[in-house]
Design a protein around this motif. Structure first.
Motif, PDB file in Angstrom:
ATOM      1  N   MET A   1       0.824  -1.191   0.000  1.00  0.00           N
ATOM      2  CA  MET A   1       0.000   0.000   0.000  1.00  0.00           C
ATOM      3  C   MET A   1       0.864   1.249   0.000  1.00  0.00           C
ATOM      4  N   LEU A   2       1.925   1.229   0.813  1.00  0.00           N
ATOM      5  CA  LEU A   2       2.820   2.379   0.899  1.00  0.00           C
ATOM      6  C   LEU A   2       3.574   2.560  -0.413  1.00  0.00           C
ATOM      7  N   ARG A   3       3.920   1.447  -1.085  1.00  0.00           N
ATOM      8  CA  ARG A   3       4.613   1.553  -2.376  1.00  0.00           C
ATOM      9  C   ARG A   3       3.735   2.227  -3.413  1.00  0.00           C
ATOM     10  N   ARG A   4       2.468   1.881  -3.437  1.00  0.00           N
ATOM     11  CA  ARG A   4       1.544   2.528  -4.382  1.00  0.00           C
ATOM     12  C   ARG A   4       1.424   4.011  -4.099  1.00  0.00           C
ATOM     13  N   PHE A   5       1.345   4.330  -2.839  1.00  0.00           N
ATOM     14  CA  PHE A   5       1.242   5.737  -2.435  1.00  0.00           C
ATOM     15  C   PHE A   5       2.479   6.521  -2.872  1.00  0.00           C
ATOM     16  N   ILE A   6       3.659   5.986  -2.623  1.00  0.00           N
ATOM     17  CA  ILE A   6       4.909   6.655  -3.003  1.00  0.00           C
ATOM     18  C   ILE A   6       5.008   6.759  -4.522  1.00  0.00           C
ATOM     19  N   SER A   7       4.638   5.712  -5.235  1.00  0.00           N
ATOM     20  CA  SER A   7       4.666   5.752  -6.700  1.00  0.00           C
ATOM     21  C   SER A   7       3.716   6.818  -7.237  1.00  0.00           C
ATOM     22  N   ALA A   8       2.519   6.864  -6.669  1.00  0.00           N
ATOM     23  CA  ALA A   8       1.530   7.854  -7.113  1.00  0.00           C
ATOM     24  C   ALA A   8       2.027   9.274  -6.845  1.00  0.00           C
ATOM     25  N   MET A   9       2.651   9.495  -5.698  1.00  0.00           N
ATOM     26  CA  MET A   9       3.151  10.831  -5.364  1.00  0.00           C
ATOM     27  C   MET A   9       4.319  11.215  -6.270  1.00  0.00           C
ATOM     28  N   THR A  10       5.176  10.254  -6.601  1.00  0.00           N
ATOM     29  CA  THR A  10       6.303  10.524  -7.501  1.00  0.00           C
ATOM     30  C   THR A  10       5.803  10.892  -8.888  1.00  0.00           C
ATOM     31  N   ILE A  11       4.831  10.155  -9.393  1.00  0.00           N
ATOM     32  CA  ILE A  11       4.252  10.461 -10.707  1.00  0.00           C
ATOM     33  C   ILE A  11       3.562  11.814 -10.681  1.00  0.00           C
ATOM     34  N   ALA A  12       2.810  12.097  -9.627  1.00  0.00           N
ATOM     35  CA  ALA A  12       2.128  13.394  -9.512  1.00  0.00           C
ATOM     36  C   ALA A  12       3.132  14.541  -9.475  1.00  0.00           C
ATOM     37  N   ALA A  13       4.213  14.362  -8.742  1.00  0.00           N
ATOM     38  CA  ALA A  13       5.247  15.403  -8.670  1.00  0.00           C
ATOM     39  C   ALA A  13       5.887  15.617 -10.035  1.00  0.00           C
ATOM     40  N   ALA A  14       6.163  14.535 -10.757  1.00  0.00           N
ATOM     41  CA  ALA A  14       6.770  14.662 -12.084  1.00  0.00           C
ATOM     42  C   ALA A  14       5.832  15.371 -13.052  1.00  0.00           C
ATOM     43  N   LEU A 169       1.343  20.266  -3.876  1.00  0.00           N
ATOM     44  CA  LEU A 169       1.745  18.877  -3.714  1.00  0.00           C
ATOM     45  C   LEU A 169       1.827  18.504  -2.244  1.00  0.00           C
ATOM     46  N   VAL A 170       2.414  19.367  -1.424  1.00  0.00           N
ATOM     47  CA  VAL A 170       2.518  19.123   0.014  1.00  0.00           C
ATOM     48  C   VAL A 170       1.129  19.057   0.643  1.00  0.00           C
ATOM     49  N   VAL A 171       0.246  19.982   0.286  1.00  0.00           N
ATOM     50  CA  VAL A 171      -1.116  19.978   0.824  1.00  0.00           C
ATOM     51  C   VAL A 171      -1.824  18.684   0.445  1.00  0.00           C
ATOM     52  N   GLY A 172      -1.643  18.213  -0.786  1.00  0.00           N
ATOM     53  CA  GLY A 172      -2.268  16.966  -1.218  1.00  0.00           C
ATOM     54  C   GLY A 172      -1.758  15.768  -0.439  1.00  0.00           C
ATOM     55  N   VAL A 173      -0.450  15.720  -0.227  1.00  0.00           N
ATOM     56  CA  VAL A 173       0.138  14.612   0.534  1.00  0.00           C
ATOM     57  C   VAL A 173      -0.379  14.621   1.966  1.00  0.00           C
ATOM     58  N   VAL A 174      -0.402  15.792   2.587  1.00  0.00           N
ATOM     59  CA  VAL A 174      -0.893  15.900   3.964  1.00  0.00           C
ATOM     60  C   VAL A 174      -2.352  15.468   4.040  1.00  0.00           C
ATOM     61  N   ALA A 175      -3.164  15.881   3.071  1.00  0.00           N
ATOM     62  CA  ALA A 175      -4.585  15.500   3.074  1.00  0.00           C
ATOM     63  C   ALA A 175      -4.750  13.987   2.967  1.00  0.00           C
ATOM     64  N   ILE A 176      -3.969  13.358   2.117  1.00  0.00           N
ATOM     65  CA  ILE A 176      -4.064  11.906   1.960  1.00  0.00           C
ATOM     66  C   ILE A 176      -3.613  11.196   3.231  1.00  0.00           C
ATOM     67  N   VAL A 177      -2.525  11.632   3.821  1.00  0.00           N
ATOM     68  CA  VAL A 177      -2.014  11.013   5.051  1.00  0.00           C
ATOM     69  C   VAL A 177      -3.033  11.159   6.179  1.00  0.00           C
ATOM     70  N   VAL A 178      -3.598  12.355   6.330  1.00  0.00           N
ATOM     71  CA  VAL A 178      -4.590  12.587   7.388  1.00  0.00           C
ATOM     72  C   VAL A 178      -5.816  11.710   7.168  1.00  0.00           C
ATOM     73  N   SER A 179      -6.286  11.593   5.928  1.00  0.00           N
ATOM     74  CA  SER A 179      -7.463  10.762   5.670  1.00  0.00           C
ATOM     75  C   SER A 179      -7.162   9.284   5.944  1.00  0.00           C
ATOM     76  N   ARG A 180      -5.963   8.828   5.646  1.00  0.00           N
ATOM     77  CA  ARG A 180      -5.589   7.444   5.930  1.00  0.00           C
ATOM     78  C   ARG A 180      -5.529   7.194   7.439  1.00  0.00           C
ATOM     79  N   ILE A 181      -4.976   8.129   8.184  1.00  0.00           N
ATOM     80  CA  ILE A 181      -4.891   7.988   9.641  1.00  0.00           C
ATOM     81  C   ILE A 181      -6.293   7.937  10.248  1.00  0.00           C
ATOM     82  N   ARG A 182      -7.182   8.828   9.796  1.00  0.00           N
ATOM     83  CA  ARG A 182      -8.563   8.833  10.316  1.00  0.00           C
ATOM     84  C   ARG A 182      -9.289   7.542   9.960  1.00  0.00           C
ATOM     85  N   ALA A 183      -9.044   7.023   8.746  1.00  0.00           N
ATOM     86  CA  ALA A 183      -9.703   5.791   8.319  1.00  0.00           C
ATOM     87  C   ALA A 183      -9.238   4.609   9.191  1.00  0.00           C
TER      88      ALA A 183
END
Length: 186
Positions: A1-14, A169-183
């Motif tokens: 799950m973490l690998r997908r998240f990191i891959s998605a963030m890398t692609i989004a950043a690129a 990008l930072v705001v998006g990452v923080v939003a995803i992390v916060v939503s995962r923690i709440r879930a």
């Protein structure tokens, strides 16, 4: 799950940062996908009433005829009287076998000018370039006079856009992390 998240963030950043980085690249790295022609100037800061040279390079257009339009962008003088490219505000150039043509122009009023390559129907073949004309002795093309740098005046920098993209990008990452923690907590 973490690998997908990191891959998605890398692609989004690129995806977010690639266009801004390409816009910041020099003329030699111009993307020919949008426009086939590039104009290079001896200097983009020129001296009033002194000829300056420019070269038009058009990819895959060997032997074609193009028009280089120079327009006065200031209010001090009208375009009809401020520009002299072979006696007019524009020059019709025949490209050689390499798709290249060289010409000189003279401007008679200080200020900013726009330069663009057009085809026979008036459609743009290049981006719009800006050159700045200064009065003699005020730091013209050679950077003399008042100690001017002679650097090109080409418009805004892409740094503010990169900063905004990075912030989003930072705001998006923080939003995803916060939503995962709440879930996980629920």
């Amino acid at each position: 799950m973490l690998r997908r998240f990191i891959s998605a963030m890398t692609i989004a950043a690129a995806v977010v940062l690639a266009p801004a980085g390409a816009a910041h690249a020099g003329q030699a790295d111009t993307d020919y996908g949008e426009y086939p022609c590039v104009i290079t100037f001896d200097s983009q800061t020129v001296t009033v009433n002194e000829p300056f040279g420019f070269t038009v390079e058009c990819a895959d257009m060997a032997g074609a005829t193009v028009t280089v339009q120079i327009s006065f962008a200031g209010e001090a003088a009208g375009a009809d009287e401020a520009v002299d490219v072979a006696g007019a505000e524009s020059a019709t150039l025949m490209l050689d076998d390499n798709g290249t043509a060289t010409e000189t122009a003279t401007v008679s009023a200080a200020g900013d000018y726009t330069v663009q390559v057009l085809d026979a129907s008036g459609e743009p073949l290049s981006e719009t370039y800006t050159i700045t004309a200064v009065a003699a002795g005020t730091g013209g093309a050679a950077g003399g006079g008042d100690g001017g740098t002679g650097l090109a005046a080409t418009g805004s920098t892409s740094l503010p856009y990169l900063a905004v993209a990075g912030g989003l990008l930072v705001v998006g990452v923080v939003a995803i992390v916060v939503s995962r923690i709440r879930a996980r907590q629920n």
